[in-house]
Design an enzyme around this catalytic site. Structure first.
Site, short mmCIF file in Angstrom:
data_model
loop_
_atom_site.label_atom_id
_atom_site.label_comp_id
_atom_site.label_asym_id
_atom_site.label_seq_id
_atom_site.Cartn_x
_atom_site.Cartn_y
_atom_site.Cartn_z
N GLU A 1 -25.72 6.66 -41.32
CA GLU A 1 -25.84 5.18 -40.83
C GLU A 1 -24.43 4.89 -40.26
O GLU A 1 -23.68 5.01 -40.96
CB GLU A 1 -26.43 4.56 -41.82
CG GLU A 1 -26.67 3.08 -41.04
CD GLU A 1 -27.77 2.97 -40.03
OE1 GLU A 1 -27.48 3.47 -39.06
OE2 GLU A 1 -28.65 2.44 -39.92
N ASP A 2 -24.30 4.11 -39.01
CA ASP A 2 -23.11 3.53 -38.79
C ASP A 2 -22.87 2.19 -39.68
O ASP A 2 -21.67 2.18 -40.42
CB ASP A 2 -23.09 3.14 -37.37
CG ASP A 2 -24.40 2.17 -36.97
OD1 ASP A 2 -25.21 2.15 -37.90
OD2 ASP A 2 -24.56 1.92 -35.73
N ASP A 40 -26.33 -3.79 -42.81
CA ASP A 40 -25.80 -5.25 -42.45
C ASP A 40 -26.87 -5.93 -43.32
O ASP A 40 -26.56 -6.05 -44.59
CB ASP A 40 -26.28 -5.56 -40.91
CG ASP A 40 -25.75 -6.72 -40.41
OD1 ASP A 40 -24.92 -7.61 -41.04
OD2 ASP A 40 -26.49 -7.11 -39.53
N PHE A 70 -19.31 -9.29 -36.42
CA PHE A 70 -19.67 -8.08 -35.58
C PHE A 70 -18.65 -7.32 -35.12
O PHE A 70 -17.44 -7.79 -34.72
CB PHE A 70 -20.48 -8.78 -34.38
CG PHE A 70 -21.09 -7.70 -33.38
CD1 PHE A 70 -22.37 -7.59 -33.88
CD2 PHE A 70 -20.53 -7.24 -32.29
CE1 PHE A 70 -23.08 -6.46 -32.98
CE2 PHE A 70 -21.18 -6.48 -31.37
CZ PHE A 70 -22.34 -5.97 -32.02
N ARG A 85 -18.71 2.37 -27.38
CA ARG A 85 -19.03 3.29 -28.33
C ARG A 85 -18.07 4.40 -28.42
O ARG A 85 -17.79 4.93 -29.41
CB ARG A 85 -20.29 4.03 -28.06
CG ARG A 85 -21.71 3.29 -28.17
CD ARG A 85 -22.84 3.97 -28.08
NE ARG A 85 -23.98 3.17 -28.04
CZ ARG A 85 -24.95 2.57 -28.91
NH1 ARG A 85 -24.62 2.65 -29.99
NH2 ARG A 85 -25.70 1.83 -28.66
P1 5GP Z 1 -29.44 -3.96 -40.73
O1 5GP Z 1 -31.17 -3.57 -40.45
O2 5GP Z 1 -28.81 -3.63 -42.07
O3 5GP Z 1 -29.34 -5.48 -40.71
O4 5GP Z 1 -28.68 -3.59 -39.59
C1 5GP Z 1 -28.50 -2.38 -39.19
C2 5GP Z 1 -28.29 -1.94 -37.92
O5 5GP Z 1 -27.79 -2.91 -37.19
C3 5GP Z 1 -27.01 -0.90 -37.70
O6 5GP Z 1 -27.55 0.31 -37.89
C4 5GP Z 1 -26.55 -1.10 -36.43
O7 5GP Z 1 -27.10 -0.48 -35.42
C5 5GP Z 1 -26.71 -2.79 -36.27
N1 5GP Z 1 -25.57 -3.48 -36.72
C6 5GP Z 1 -25.41 -4.26 -37.70
N2 5GP Z 1 -24.16 -4.80 -37.91
C7 5GP Z 1 -23.63 -4.52 -36.75
C8 5GP Z 1 -22.29 -4.72 -36.09
O8 5GP Z 1 -21.54 -5.57 -36.60
N3 5GP Z 1 -21.98 -4.22 -34.60
C9 5GP Z 1 -22.84 -3.54 -34.06
N4 5GP Z 1 -22.55 -2.93 -32.95
N5 5GP Z 1 -24.06 -3.11 -34.79
C10 5GP Z 1 -24.48 -3.69 -35.87
MG MG Z 2 -27.76 1.66 -36.45
#
Ligand code: 5GP
Ligand code: MG
Length: 188
Positions: free
Chosen positions: A109-110, A113, A162, A175
């Site tokens: 996973e990237d 959050d 972010f 990207r």
């Molecule tokens: P979660 O469901 O844990 O809130 O978020 C997961 C997804 O939200 C990540 O896989 C990513 O794609 C996106 N995401 C969360 N934080 C960021 C951020 O700071 N920057 C970007 N570009 N994508 C984010």
């Molecule tokens: Mg993602």
């Protein structure tokens, strides 16, 4: 201590971002995690499951850093609208059940959050009966946690701001950047 390099500022659409994690620091951390995974899964043929789109850059470096002989599959979920995480997770591209069954899965996973994506996706993955799941994320925002997620490897823990670059985008852009940049919060 390394001397602090002056910030580089970039603009994507209408927003400005400043340099935050250098390409060198990212590559160093990816090599470390790759070596740990290689140790943990020595002799196995894992399945690398890459979360599209954001994790594709990290995954391509990490997979090569492990040196393990594995297979690759892709998954796509979507939750983000602009710079805000949403609770409504959609599984746009599910994993191939035949590849997952009885395999040691390295889920790449990237960024974790709020945790909603993993809260939704991990149970779906476990239904396909993998031998094990190892969750690796390049970035983690502990302060943004809404639901706890057990992460096996975290590249960097970062504040709740972010970020873009190294696979992560802002509305489609950024990207390709080899480093990671953080949003400049401007007074308007
Ligand atoms: P979660 O469901 O844990 O809130 O978020 C997961 C997804 O939200 C990540 O896989 C990513 O794609 C996106 N995401 C969360 N934080 C960021 C951020 O700071 N920057 C970007 N570009 N994508 C984010
Ligand atoms: Mg993602």
């Amino acid at each position: 201590m390394k001397p602090n390099k002056p910030d580089t500022v970039i603009q994507l659409h209408q927003l400005r971002f400043h340099s935050y994690l250098s390409a060198t620091d990212i590559q160093e951390r990816v090599r470390q995690i790759g070596a740990e995974l290689a140790e943990q899964l020595r002799g196995e043929t894992p399945l690398y499951l890459v979360m599209l789109k954001g994790a594709f850059v990290f995954a391509s470096d990490l997979i090569r850093a492990t040196g393990l002989n594995g297979e690759v599959d892709f998954v796509r979920t979507s939750s983000y609208v602009g710079t805000v995480s949403s609770r409504r997770i959609k599984l746009l591209l599910p994993p191939d059940p035949e590849l997952v069954r009885d395999r040691h899965v390295i889920l790449i996973e990237d960024i974790v959050d709020s945790g909603y994506t993993m809260q939704h996706f991990l149970p779906e993955l476990r239904k396909l009966r993998p031998a094990s799941v190892t969750l690796v994320t390049l970035l983690h925002k502990p302060e943004a946690t809404k639901v706890p997620v057990e992460i096996d490897y975290v590249g960097f823990s970062i504040p709740d701001k972010f970020v873009v670059g190294y696979g992560l985008d802002y509305n489609g852009l950024g990207r390709q950047l080899p480093a990671i940049y953080q949003l400049v919060e401007e007074m308007i």
